[in-house]
Structures are given as C-alpha cells and as structure tokens.
Design an enzyme around this catalytic site. Sequence first.
Site: not given
Lengths: 325, 417
Positions: B387-389
Amino acid sequence: MAILTLREALNQALTEEMERDPSVFIMGEEVAQYDGAYKVTKGMLAKFGPMRVVDSPISEAGFAGLGVGAAMCGLRPVIEMMTWNFAIQAFDQIINHAAKMLYMSGGQYKVPMVIRGPHGAAHMLGAQHSQCVDHMLVNCPGLKIVSTVIPAEAKGLMKSAIRDDNTVLFLESEMLYGRSGEVPEGEYTIPLGVGDIKREGTDVTLVAWNKMVLLALDVAAELEKEGISVEIVDPRTLMPLDEDMIFNSVRKTNRLVVLEEGWGVASFGCHIVDRVVKECFDYLDAPPERVTNLFVPMPYNERLEHEVMPTAERTISAIKAVLYK
Amino acid sequence: MATVMEMPKLSDTMSEGSVAHWLKKEGEKVSAGLPVIEIDTDKATMEYECPASGILLKILVGDGQKCPLQAPIAVIGKEGENWEEALEKYKAKKGGAASAPHAEAKKEAPAKSSSANVTASSAKTTTVPDAAVKASPLAKKIAADKGINLSSIQGSGPNGRIVQRDLDQASGGASSASPAIAFGSGAEVEKIPHTNMRKTIARRLAESVNTAPHFFLTVSINMTNLLNWRKEVVAKLPENEKFSVNDLVIFLTSRALKRHPALNSSWQDEYVAQYRDVHMSVAVALPNGLMTPVVRHADKLTVVQISQETKRLVKIAKEGKLQPNDYAGGTFSVSNLGMAGIESFTAIINPPQAAILAVGATVPTPAILPNGTVGVEQRMKVTLSCDHRVVDGAVGAEFLKTLKQFFEDPVSALFLG
C-alpha cells in the site's frame, strides 16, 4: 337532453314524485308563498296547494319533528332546511328520532323522510352560515346521506331518496343552484350507494363529492397538461358509501387524495383514508393525502373565504406529493 | 419472565446474521451457556450459546433464514409461558427505552507502542441494528412478487423510501439502457446466491483495490540451501513436529518483519499504525471462499509451533468453525499458491494491512552457480504487494532484501531476526 339548472332539476324531481305519490308533501320556511328561498320549490304551491306545500315558521326543530311524526304516520315528508347550518337546531330530531326510530321501535315505525338543503360555504355568509355538516351527521347510524351538485344526479338521487323508507339527508350547494347541466328526459332514478367515476385516470385517485367535484375536474384538466392522469371518484352518497368503487380505483392508481370541503379533523375524508389503508394497503405507493378547509371558522372576507376552502393549488400539491413529484 | 434471544454480532464485519441450524427444537429444554444455534456469519458458521435456561418456546427465525443483527430470533421461558406476550414486552421496551446503539471498541492488533500517540478514536465502530427497509406497501408487494431484494435498491421517496418507480427502474431500467446484447445472453444460467462470506470478500477486496494504491515488487530466491536443510531437519523430527516450506515462509517472513516494521503496519485516517508484534494472516482457500486465519505472535514462535498452529487453523477453517478471534487482528498476510504450481502472482492487500506476500512455486531453474558453472537452482519467486500510502518502493525493496537473505541463508535469521 334538456339543459337544466340544479334548482330546476330538483324541482322536477319533487314535482314528479308528488304527482306520482299523494303521500309526499313539502314543508319548510318560505317554500310555498315565496317559492323557496332558492326557488327550488318554484310553482309548487300553485300546483299542489297549501296542504302539500306548507310554509313553516322559523322553527327547525319543530318542523323536523313534525316531519318525523308525519313519516311515522305513513306520509313521505320532504323537509327543506333553508341551509343545513340552521338544521343544527334540529339535530335532536334528526339524530335522536329520525335516525333511531326504526331501531328503537323494533321495526314498527319507519321514518321515510327527506331533509334537503344547501350546506358548505356559499359566498360571504360568515362563519355560522358556511359549514359543511356531512361529517357531523355521517357517523350516526340509521341515516342515508346524499351529497351532489350535478343537476342530472340531483334529480335521479332525489327521486330515490323520496322513495326510500329511511330518512335521507340531501346535501346541496347554495352557490350551484343556478349552475346548469344536461338532465335526461323522462323518468329515471339513481340508486343510493352507487358512486360515479367522473373522469378516468391512471396515476392517482382523487375522491371528491358535492362542489369539490367541480374543483377536482378543474385540477385534473390542469394536471393533464403535465402528463398526470387523475381519476376522479365521486361517491355521490356518503352513506351508504360505494367503497368498492374507491378501492378498485386505488388498486389501479396506487395513490389516493381525498378532496373535501369542511374541516379535516375527524372528517369523512378520514373515514375514506382509513378504509383504503385497511383494504388496499398493499396497493399504496404513498401515504394518502387529504385536502380540506383550513381549521378555522369561515371568514366573512371573500378572499380569505377562498383561501380557507380547498384551492386548486393545494390540491395539485397534494397530488404531486403522492406521486413523489 | 421469558428471555428474548437476539441475533448476535459475531464478527466486526458482520452486518446481518443467518441461522444455519437450530440445535434444539421448539419445546425442548435449553440451558444457559450451552450451544443452541449455529449461525452463519460473513466468515464462518459458529455455534452460539443459549442466553438463558428453560424451554425454547418459539423460534422466530428458522433454519436458513436471515435477519438483522440484534433482531429477536427466539423466545426462551418457562413451560406454557406466553411467548407472544414476552415478545411484545420486549419490543415495547426496545422501542421505549431509546435503545442506544452500543458502541463497541474494535480490537485492533494489540499496539503496545508507547511512543506513538495512538488513540482508539478511529478504531471504533458503532453497531446500529439494521432498520427495516423503508418501502411503500406497494413497493414491498411488487418486490415480493418479482423476487427483488429491496435492500439492494436506492429509494427515491422521502427519507429514502423505496417506491414503485424505483422498482421499475431496477427491473426495467437496466435492460432498456443497454440495447446491446446483454452479458451472457443466450447462455443457460445457474444463479448462485451470494453467501455472506462471498459478499464480505467482494466488499473488502474491492475496497482494498479501490482505496489502497497497490504496487508490486518481485524477487527470485534461491531455495536450494533451505530445502536441503529442511529435508535434513524434518527427517529427524517426529511426525507431529514435521513442518512444511510454507511454515518456513511464515517463520522467516515474520522474522524479516521484525526488522522492517514499516511493512507490519496499517493506514488509518489520522496516522500509520505500526505494530510491534507480528500476527500473520495465512490465506486458506475453502470451497466457498477464502479465509485468512491468524497465527498470533508468529515472530515469537518456533517453526514447529507455527506449523502446528497453522495446521490447527486450517483444520477448523475447513470445518467452517473459525471464531472471530481466529481471523481478526492480523498485521501482515502470506498467500501461497506454490502448491498449485503457480510460479508467481500478485495478491490483493488484505485491508487494512499495508502489504501482502504472494509466494509462488519452487521450480528447478537453470542458473550460473557461484563457481561459475552452469547448473540448476531451486528458485522461488515472491511478490510483495504494498500500500503506497504506507510503504514506499525502497522500503519494500529493503524488506525483500532481508527476506531473500533469510531464505538463502536460513542460519542468518538466527542472528539477524
């Protein structure tokens, strides 16, 4: 077909019935010498004489009671109330005697009487002369109640009312005695308890009686321009009520608006809504709406009078509410 | 005084319950604390205990029927007691006493972090009993006649009331809007109703793909040493202690996560929750869906313990008897399709976790050996979905570097883990 006013149609019915049956007589204030306050009994004194067309003093309770006694003795009185507002004086005779006599005498006495006259707002007559009395009378068992302003219906229903062995209350409208309509030639009757579809429609059932039928027709014509199809059901007699006609219409349109002149609290419209919700619950797509007089004494002022009575605007918005528009 | 039994909320994600099976019949004796019913939650079939002792007077929701949470499902009382009266009283009480929907703190994985200012503010869920669907009587009748599920329809009337026109649109609108040949037209159709589990999987994974920006990192690992080592060790172990390659994957991954806590975390509205402990969710394929039971404290267990715990979880998962405690609160997931011969794949993140490791099959692969000759290595590809967040590319890459090291030189895990 002849074009007759409401008063002429009623006059015709009364005349024909008096010619047909010698036990029918007319009584009320100004019905004889003056030809009737609204000229419904015009010419009848000359035709039938003072024994059958009787002027009474201002004594509603008195001549209503006299009517009850005469009917019990085998005559068929037609009592004119100058307006039903004055008949409130005579409610004891109507509710306690005329309505209950058959029951209380164990079927020994019938009261085949008609009490007729206009009710509802007329035109700037003030709070005491503008009431609708239908909801005051309709919950008393033993009475039949007719409410119409259409000349052809008035004639046919009046003849049935006179021939009926029960007391029939006949509600007319002061404003509409001069309004004319087609009346079939010759002898005909309209049975009590049979309603009439005044206009076929598919989107909403609008139940209206008495002069509200005319407002309903105007509103329906207006809404047709917007593509809304209104079905107008006129019960014509409130008691007995043609429930099946109302139920069938609601089952077709799935929506109900009741349009009635008179106050809305515990009114006859409440009864119709109650019956429809009970019998057609699964067919309703929206809660039924009612359009009634505002809950205030009728103002004398003409513009306010129009505001208090059901308006086209309020009727249209009620119809749109049940259509979710 | 009779007791009204309600549909219990048996998992965080459960929005309605369905009765799988009543273990007792109407008129039978029941005892408080003993199982009386099996309930299908969105995840599993669970036994549920009777809230009171007495006679099962009336079953209100029968086998196979569904109802909202906290709706009455049965009345328990004394022999001959009037259940209808009890139900009326219960309803009056519920309606009158402004039944406050009780808020329930959702237990996230125990975040013992003292430094992080983690409050449970966003980790609260409120459970409100599902209100009855608002629909006009006519709409209800049409829906019943045509078999339309009203809860799937958006009402356009006041307060969202479903009215006739909404149903017209639901039944007729779609076909008139798409004059092209409908999907699968002409083919014979078998309609398989959604199970609660299928609905939950659909909702959660769609939510994951739509909200968590995924990226994928793949690395190829030389498994030759590990496989040889495992063979030797397993040969010496008694039957009940033997472990699989997958157990090793869980073991080594949880050790690697200790070094890279950024991967062992989740995106929350106000903060990133980073977990000290590793609770490993293990994807298990079941005939009717997918479950991810959790091996708790995987970072503190031996391979043998992990193996035994995994076997236990898989067994009860296959029986459909996982309890919320068995599948809630995972901090990282491993999905292994190696046994199915899949060489590499990308997995969808199991929300709200920040990453998932997709493990492929170990396949003999031609390679240049360290001594410069050409030979065969046992190679396994793993793909990390992040999850790039929460996780950036370099952070994910560092984690995979450690993982690769642990796999290729398992002894190093002893020192570095």
